[in-house]
Design a protein around this motif. Structure first.
Motif, PDB file in Angstrom:
ATOM      1  N   VAL A  55      77.597  83.829  40.259  1.00 22.98           N
ATOM      2  CA  VAL A  55      76.873  83.348  41.434  1.00 22.98           C
ATOM      3  C   VAL A  55      76.086  82.117  40.994  1.00 22.98           C
ATOM      4  N   VAL A  56      76.262  81.016  41.710  1.00 20.57           N
ATOM      5  CA  VAL A  56      75.534  79.789  41.371  1.00 20.57           C
ATOM      6  C   VAL A  56      74.359  79.647  42.321  1.00 20.57           C
ATOM      7  N   GLY A  57      73.136  79.816  41.805  1.00 22.90           N
ATOM      8  CA  GLY A  57      71.932  79.727  42.632  1.00 22.90           C
ATOM      9  C   GLY A  57      71.331  81.100  42.859  1.00 22.90           C
ATOM     10  N   SER A  58      70.000  81.191  42.649  1.00 23.77           N
ATOM     11  CA  SER A  58      69.349  82.503  42.744  1.00 23.77           C
ATOM     12  C   SER A  58      68.340  82.565  43.875  1.00 23.77           C
ATOM     13  N   GLY A  59      68.660  81.928  45.012  1.00 24.64           N
ATOM     14  CA  GLY A  59      67.852  82.123  46.206  1.00 24.64           C
ATOM     15  C   GLY A  59      68.085  83.530  46.733  1.00 24.64           C
TER      16      GLY A  59
ATOM     17  N   ALA B  18      69.597  76.661  38.403  1.00 23.32           N
ATOM     18  CA  ALA B  18      69.183  75.354  37.884  1.00 23.32           C
ATOM     19  C   ALA B  18      67.712  75.331  37.472  1.00 23.32           C
ATOM     20  N   ALA B  19      66.866  75.988  38.251  1.00 20.65           N
ATOM     21  CA  ALA B  19      65.423  75.922  37.992  1.00 20.65           C
ATOM     22  C   ALA B  19      65.035  76.794  36.801  1.00 20.65           C
ATOM     23  N   SER B  20      63.801  76.638  36.351  1.00 20.31           N
ATOM     24  CA  SER B  20      63.371  77.429  35.186  1.00 20.31           C
ATOM     25  C   SER B  20      62.956  78.842  35.595  1.00 20.31           C
TER      26      SER B  20
ATOM     27  N   CYS C 194      57.606  77.559  48.908  1.00 17.37           N
ATOM     28  CA  CYS C 194      58.466  77.448  50.102  1.00 17.37           C
ATOM     29  C   CYS C 194      58.093  78.569  51.052  1.00 17.37           C
ATOM     30  N   SER C 195      58.936  79.603  51.140  1.00 18.44           N
ATOM     31  CA  SER C 195      58.712  80.621  52.176  1.00 18.44           C
ATOM     32  C   SER C 195      57.450  81.424  51.915  1.00 18.44           C
ATOM     33  N   ALA C 196      56.830  81.870  53.020  1.00 19.22           N
ATOM     34  CA  ALA C 196      55.565  82.606  52.918  1.00 19.22           C
ATOM     35  C   ALA C 196      55.569  83.881  53.754  1.00 19.22           C
TER      36      ALA C 196
ATOM     37  N   ASP D 252      67.552  77.529  34.065  1.00 21.81           N
ATOM     38  CA  ASP D 252      67.695  76.205  33.425  1.00 21.81           C
ATOM     39  C   ASP D 252      69.163  75.831  33.243  1.00 21.81           C
ATOM     40  N   THR D 253      69.988  76.208  34.175  1.00 22.11           N
ATOM     41  CA  THR D 253      71.424  75.961  34.064  1.00 22.11           C
ATOM     42  C   THR D 253      71.936  75.357  35.369  1.00 22.11           C
ATOM     43  N   THR D 254      72.035  74.047  35.395  1.00 15.85           N
ATOM     44  CA  THR D 254      72.540  73.368  36.600  1.00 15.85           C
ATOM     45  C   THR D 254      74.056  73.289  36.524  1.00 15.85           C
TER      46      THR D 254
ATOM     47  N   PHE E 109      57.176  68.206  55.788  1.00 13.81           N
ATOM     48  CA  PHE E 109      56.100  67.718  54.926  1.00 13.81           C
ATOM     49  C   PHE E 109      55.139  68.890  54.774  1.00 13.81           C
ATOM     50  N   LYS E 110      54.807  69.236  53.517  1.00 17.91           N
ATOM     51  CA  LYS E 110      54.058  70.479  53.295  1.00 17.91           C
ATOM     52  C   LYS E 110      52.747  70.225  52.552  1.00 17.91           C
ATOM     53  N   LEU E 111      51.732  70.981  52.943  1.00 16.05           N
ATOM     54  CA  LEU E 111      50.431  70.941  52.257  1.00 16.05           C
ATOM     55  C   LEU E 111      50.019  72.347  51.830  1.00 16.05           C
TER      56      LEU E 111
ATOM     57  N   ASP F  42      59.984  65.683  47.313  1.00 21.47           N
ATOM     58  CA  ASP F  42      59.413  66.718  46.427  1.00 21.47           C
ATOM     59  C   ASP F  42      60.047  68.075  46.721  1.00 21.47           C
ATOM     60  N   ILE F  43      60.251  68.340  47.999  1.00 23.50           N
ATOM     61  CA  ILE F  43      60.840  69.636  48.388  1.00 23.50           C
ATOM     62  C   ILE F  43      62.260  69.735  47.807  1.00 23.50           C
ATOM     63  N   GLU F  44      63.006  68.626  47.911  1.00 24.18           N
ATOM     64  CA  GLU F  44      64.388  68.643  47.402  1.00 24.18           C
ATOM     65  C   GLU F  44      64.406  68.707  45.871  1.00 24.18           C
TER      66      GLU F  44
ATOM     67  N   CYS G  33      77.747  81.103  49.873  1.00 27.19           N
ATOM     68  CA  CYS G  33      76.935  82.240  50.308  1.00 27.19           C
ATOM     69  C   CYS G  33      75.514  81.822  50.679  1.00 27.19           C
ATOM     70  N   SER G  34      75.267  80.519  50.847  1.00 22.69           N
ATOM     71  CA  SER G  34      73.900  80.044  51.117  1.00 22.69           C
ATOM     72  C   SER G  34      73.595  80.082  52.604  1.00 22.69           C
ATOM     73  N   SER G  35      72.396  79.595  52.946  1.00 26.54           N
ATOM     74  CA  SER G  35      72.004  79.562  54.359  1.00 26.54           C
ATOM     75  C   SER G  35      72.806  78.529  55.152  1.00 26.54           C
ATOM     76  N   SER G  36      73.709  77.816  54.499  1.00 26.39           N
ATOM     77  CA  SER G  36      74.632  76.951  55.240  1.00 26.39           C
ATOM     78  C   SER G  36      75.796  77.757  55.811  1.00 26.39           C
TER      79      SER G  36
ATOM     80  N   GLY H 125      69.352  79.881  58.177  1.00 27.41           N
ATOM     81  CA  GLY H 125      68.137  79.791  57.351  1.00 27.41           C
ATOM     82  C   GLY H 125      67.209  80.991  57.426  1.00 27.41           C
ATOM     83  N   GLY H 126      66.324  81.076  56.428  1.00 28.73           N
ATOM     84  CA  GLY H 126      65.340  82.158  56.369  1.00 28.73           C
ATOM     85  C   GLY H 126      65.628  83.099  55.208  1.00 28.73           C
ATOM     86  N   VAL H 127      64.579  83.822  54.817  1.00 29.78           N
ATOM     87  CA  VAL H 127      64.734  84.783  53.717  1.00 29.78           C
ATOM     88  C   VAL H 127      65.146  86.130  54.312  1.00 29.78           C
ATOM     89  N   HIS H 128      66.437  86.344  54.416  1.00 36.08           N
ATOM     90  CA  HIS H 128      66.959  87.622  54.914  1.00 36.08           C
ATOM     91  C   HIS H 128      68.112  88.113  54.039  1.00 36.08           C
TER      92      HIS H 128
HETATM   93  C1  FAD Z   1      58.327  74.803  52.917  1.00 33.87           C
HETATM   94  C2  FAD Z   1      59.245  75.942  53.289  1.00 33.87           C
HETATM   95  C3  FAD Z   1      58.756  76.990  54.063  1.00 33.87           C
HETATM   96  C4  FAD Z   1      59.581  78.061  54.397  1.00 33.87           C
HETATM   97  N1  FAD Z   1      59.049  79.133  55.064  1.00 33.87           N
HETATM   98  C5  FAD Z   1      59.802  80.230  55.270  1.00 33.87           C
HETATM   99  C6  FAD Z   1      59.193  81.432  55.716  1.00 33.87           C
HETATM  100  O1  FAD Z   1      57.959  81.515  55.831  1.00 33.87           O
HETATM  101  N2  FAD Z   1      60.004  82.508  55.940  1.00 33.87           N
HETATM  102  C7  FAD Z   1      61.363  82.452  55.742  1.00 33.87           C
HETATM  103  O2  FAD Z   1      62.053  83.454  55.976  1.00 33.87           O
HETATM  104  N3  FAD Z   1      61.952  81.325  55.268  1.00 33.87           N
HETATM  105  C8  FAD Z   1      61.206  80.227  55.013  1.00 33.87           C
HETATM  106  N4  FAD Z   1      61.771  79.105  54.448  1.00 33.87           N
HETATM  107  C9  FAD Z   1      63.239  79.023  54.335  1.00 33.87           C
HETATM  108  C10 FAD Z   1      63.796  79.832  53.177  1.00 33.87           C
HETATM  109  O3  FAD Z   1      63.077  79.569  51.988  1.00 33.87           O
HETATM  110  C11 FAD Z   1      65.276  79.484  52.977  1.00 33.87           C
HETATM  111  O4  FAD Z   1      65.953  79.565  54.215  1.00 33.87           O
HETATM  112  C12 FAD Z   1      65.936  80.439  51.997  1.00 33.87           C
HETATM  113  O5  FAD Z   1      65.269  80.408  50.745  1.00 33.87           O
HETATM  114  C13 FAD Z   1      67.404  80.073  51.817  1.00 33.87           C
HETATM  115  O6  FAD Z   1      67.953  80.929  50.852  1.00 33.87           O
HETATM  116  P1  FAD Z   1      69.250  80.515  49.999  1.00 33.87           P
HETATM  117  O7  FAD Z   1      69.500  81.619  49.064  1.00 33.87           O
HETATM  118  O8  FAD Z   1      70.334  80.111  50.944  1.00 33.87           O
HETATM  119  O9  FAD Z   1      68.844  79.172  49.223  1.00 33.87           O
HETATM  120  P2  FAD Z   1      67.593  78.846  48.289  1.00 33.87           P
HETATM  121  O10 FAD Z   1      66.512  79.833  48.440  1.00 33.87           O
HETATM  122  O11 FAD Z   1      67.271  77.418  48.550  1.00 33.87           O
HETATM  123  O12 FAD Z   1      68.176  79.008  46.822  1.00 33.87           O
HETATM  124  C14 FAD Z   1      69.161  78.141  46.300  1.00 33.87           C
HETATM  125  C15 FAD Z   1      69.071  78.214  44.790  1.00 33.87           C
HETATM  126  O13 FAD Z   1      70.199  77.556  44.222  1.00 33.87           O
HETATM  127  C16 FAD Z   1      69.756  76.779  43.106  1.00 33.87           C
HETATM  128  N5  FAD Z   1      70.729  75.720  42.902  1.00 33.87           N
HETATM  129  C17 FAD Z   1      71.023  74.697  43.740  1.00 33.87           C
HETATM  130  N6  FAD Z   1      71.982  73.931  43.206  1.00 33.87           N
HETATM  131  C18 FAD Z   1      72.309  74.478  42.011  1.00 33.87           C
HETATM  132  C19 FAD Z   1      73.242  74.136  40.989  1.00 33.87           C
HETATM  133  N7  FAD Z   1      74.043  73.075  41.101  1.00 33.87           N
HETATM  134  N8  FAD Z   1      73.305  74.921  39.884  1.00 33.87           N
HETATM  135  C20 FAD Z   1      72.511  76.007  39.745  1.00 33.87           C
HETATM  136  N9  FAD Z   1      71.620  76.370  40.692  1.00 33.87           N
HETATM  137  C21 FAD Z   1      71.520  75.616  41.814  1.00 33.87           C
HETATM  138  C22 FAD Z   1      68.398  76.283  43.540  1.00 33.87           C
HETATM  139  O14 FAD Z   1      67.611  75.874  42.425  1.00 33.87           O
HETATM  140  C23 FAD Z   1      67.838  77.518  44.234  1.00 33.87           C
HETATM  141  O15 FAD Z   1      67.188  78.372  43.329  1.00 33.87           O
HETATM  142  C24 FAD Z   1      60.956  78.048  54.024  1.00 33.87           C
HETATM  143  C25 FAD Z   1      61.439  77.006  53.223  1.00 33.87           C
HETATM  144  C26 FAD Z   1      60.584  75.966  52.834  1.00 33.87           C
HETATM  145  C27 FAD Z   1      61.086  74.902  51.919  1.00 33.87           C
END
Ligand code: FAD
Length: 487
Positions: free
Chosen positions: A17-21, A43-45, A66-68, A253-255, A303-305, A416-418, A460-463, A468-471
């Motif tokens: 699995v590439v990516g640990s979201g 990719a991230a630490s 990011c998500s809260a 740490d593995t992109t 834009f986030k604060l 910064d977010i990207e 398998c991402s939110s695309s 989108g969202g943490v589900h």
């Molecule tokens: C500011 C902000 C606020 C948010 N608020 C909320 C909220 O309150 N509630 C909510 O439900 N959702 C919220 N979200 C949205 C939510 O965080 C995302 O929809 C969700 O994390 C998507 O999950 P994902 O697994 O698809 O991708 P991500 O969580 O983005 O994970 C993708 C992972 O893949 C890694 N990756 C990418 N490319 C590579 C590569 N080439 N090699 C290795 N690793 C790679 C990335 O480093 C990352 O760790 C928010 C997002 C942001 C930025």
């Protein structure tokens, strides 16, 4: 560079699995629990993607990067499954903290709409709109998970409760502005619905924006809008813990830059968006699929604060402090203008701001006497404009004296977010626009959106559905697709 290979387990199958979201980790867990050997490359630490929490302002002050707020996680079938059974997310330290009420939406003059857990109590607070609110939300909330589980499934899977979905769809398919104007009379009810629907990151006259508002409102009544004690990182940590229990590993740490770097595997699941998949695997993909991935559209950025404060936010209306989530944007009319702006390449003068005040309910966030707040607004994709003053003016409008409480602030523009997470292209936090077209074709039109033309490569991402969202449901559906094919 060659990446570590998974060691064989009882099914004899191996997955990378590439990516640990949330989607990558849930996909990894489903496969590991089915007996697959699973390696996650990140990719991230630190693992977690959009679920990380860091000391962004001062030592000892924890901010969700990011998500809260997590109604989608608590309500999701994937997370519900991981909350029951032998080993659960709670066993790995995840605790949901519920504020007294899910959401507050202040208005000028000290007024506020309060979304309570109970439909009737919420309705009673909306004056002459009490009946309309009950009528709109009551039956949908009664349908419970029958409705929300259906909405977290792709439309390619026939719904188990078509009548419930049809009832939702009658209003959900419409623009939120129209539904709010036709259904409600009061500023409070109209603004509340506009704020809920603003999570779509679409202009509020766009089709299906009402659907976002209805879904999030139903979840508020059904499961609440909680946060994770200690920060969203605890969700990621708990998923990684369950994955380790099932024999899976995460290497940070593995992109991953090309398919050739990856070890041989029965399935490779990419928790990345189409643009990244094209960069990693483009050469191997057939031209037609490449073309349709290239047509995938990204939405506005954010834009986030984050602030460290020397006291709670001094809301004019004290009821606003009962909620962890606060929608700041004023009336329906104002939010309509603000949410149209990023799509027209503009920056709203009075942006609709989504704010969370976690430390009011979770003492693990900051040392005693210090508080945290988190906020963002929508901006055009790739924007370089600093929205600090405009966001703070919106907080100050409903909480005079707020700026005097700020002891440190941390700002993140779209770049910064990207940089923090490569999936947030141009600051788009949803892995691509969630408009009606891309709700149906996500990332491309087809019955198996998680598959690619390459036999062992999946997205398998939110695309992918449901977006989108943490589900974790994109990862959950993708992993089940893998299991169906390798049965
Ligand atoms: C500011 C902000 C606020 C948010 N608020 C909320 C909220 O309150 N509630 C909510 O439900 N959702 C919220 N979200 C949205 C939510 O965080 C995302 O929809 C969700 O994390 C998507 O999950 P994902 O697994 O698809 O991708 P991500 O969580 O983005 O994970 C993708 C992972 O893949 C890694 N990756 C990418 N490319 C590579 C590569 N080439 N090699 C290795 N690793 C790679 C990335 O480093 C990352 O760790 C928010 C997002 C942001 C930025």
């Amino acid at each position: 560079m060659r990446m570590p290979a998974a060691s064989s387990t009882r099914s004899g199958r191996e997955a990378v699995v590439v990516g640990s979201g949330p989607n990558g980790l849930v996909a990894a867990l489903v496969l590991a629990r089915a007996g697959w050997a699973v390696t996650v490359l990140e990719a991230a630490s630190k693992p977690g993607g959009g679920m990380r929490t860091e000391e962004l302002t001062l030592p000892g002050v924890m901010h969700d990067v990011c998500s809260a707020i997590h109604p989608l996680a608590v309500g999701s079938p994937a997370f519900r499954e991981l909350t029951s059974g032998d080993k659960t997310l709670a066993d790995h330290g995840l605790e949901w903290v519920h504020p007294e009420v899910p959401l507050a939406h202040p208005l000028d003059g000290g007024r506020a709409a309060i979304l309570e857990r109970d439909v009737n109590t919420t309705a009673e607070g909306l004056g002459t709109d009490a009946g309309a609110y009950r009528h709109l939300f009551g039956p949908l909330v009664e349908a419970g998970f029958d409705l929300t589980d259906g909405l977290l499934s792709p439309f390619t899977i026939p719904p188990r409760h078509p009548l419930t979905l049809a009832r939702y769809g009658m209003n959900g398919i419409r623009g939120a502005e129209r539904v709010a104007r036709r259904r409600f009379e009061t500023d409070e009810a109209k603004a509340l619905f506009a704020g809920l629907s603003g999570h779509s990151i679409l202009p509020l006259d766009a089709p299906a924006t009402a659907g976002y508002g209805l879904m999030l409102g139903v979840l508020a009544h059904l499961v609440g809008w909680p946060m994770a004690r200690g920060g969203s990182r605890r969700i990621g940590d708990a998923l990684v813990g369950l994955l380790a229990d099932a024999g899976g590993t995460v290497t940070c740490d593995t992109t991953v830059r090309s398919l050739a770097e990856l070890p041989a595997a029965d399935a490779i699941l990419f928790d990345v968006t189409p643009r990244q998949l094209l960069a990693i695997a483009g050469d191997a993909l057939p031209a037609r699929y490449r073309k349709s991935l290239a047509r995938f559209r990204y939405g506005p950025g954010v834009f986030k604060l984050d602030w460290a404060l020397d006291g709670p936010i001094p809301w004019t209306n004290p009821d606003v402090a009962r909620a962890a989530t606060v929608h700041l944007g004023g009336t329906l009319d104002e939010i309509v203008v603000s949410e149209a702006a990023p799509h027209a390449g503009q920056h709203a003068e009075k942006p609709y701001v989504l704010l969370a005040q976690q430390s009011l309910f979770d003492t693990d966030r900051a040392p005693a006497g210090t508080h945290t707040a988190w906020a963002y607004c929508h901006v055009p994709n790739g924007s370089t404009v600093d929205m600090t003053d405009r966001i703070e003016a919106q907080v100050e409008r409903f909480a005079p004296g707020f700026r005097d409480r700020v002891i440190a602030r941390h700002a993140m523009g779209t770049a910064d977010i990207e940089r923090h997470d490569a999936n947030y292209i141009g600051g788009d936090i949803n892995g691509g626009s969630g408009d009606l077209r891309q709700f149906v074709a996500r990332p491309t039109l087809g019955l198996h959106p998680w598959r690619t033309p390459l036999d062992n490569v999946y997205l398998c991402s939110s695309s992918t559905p449901p977006g989108g969202g943490v589900h974790g449901m994109c990862g959950w559906h993708a992993a089940h697709e893998v299991l169906r094919r390798h049965h």
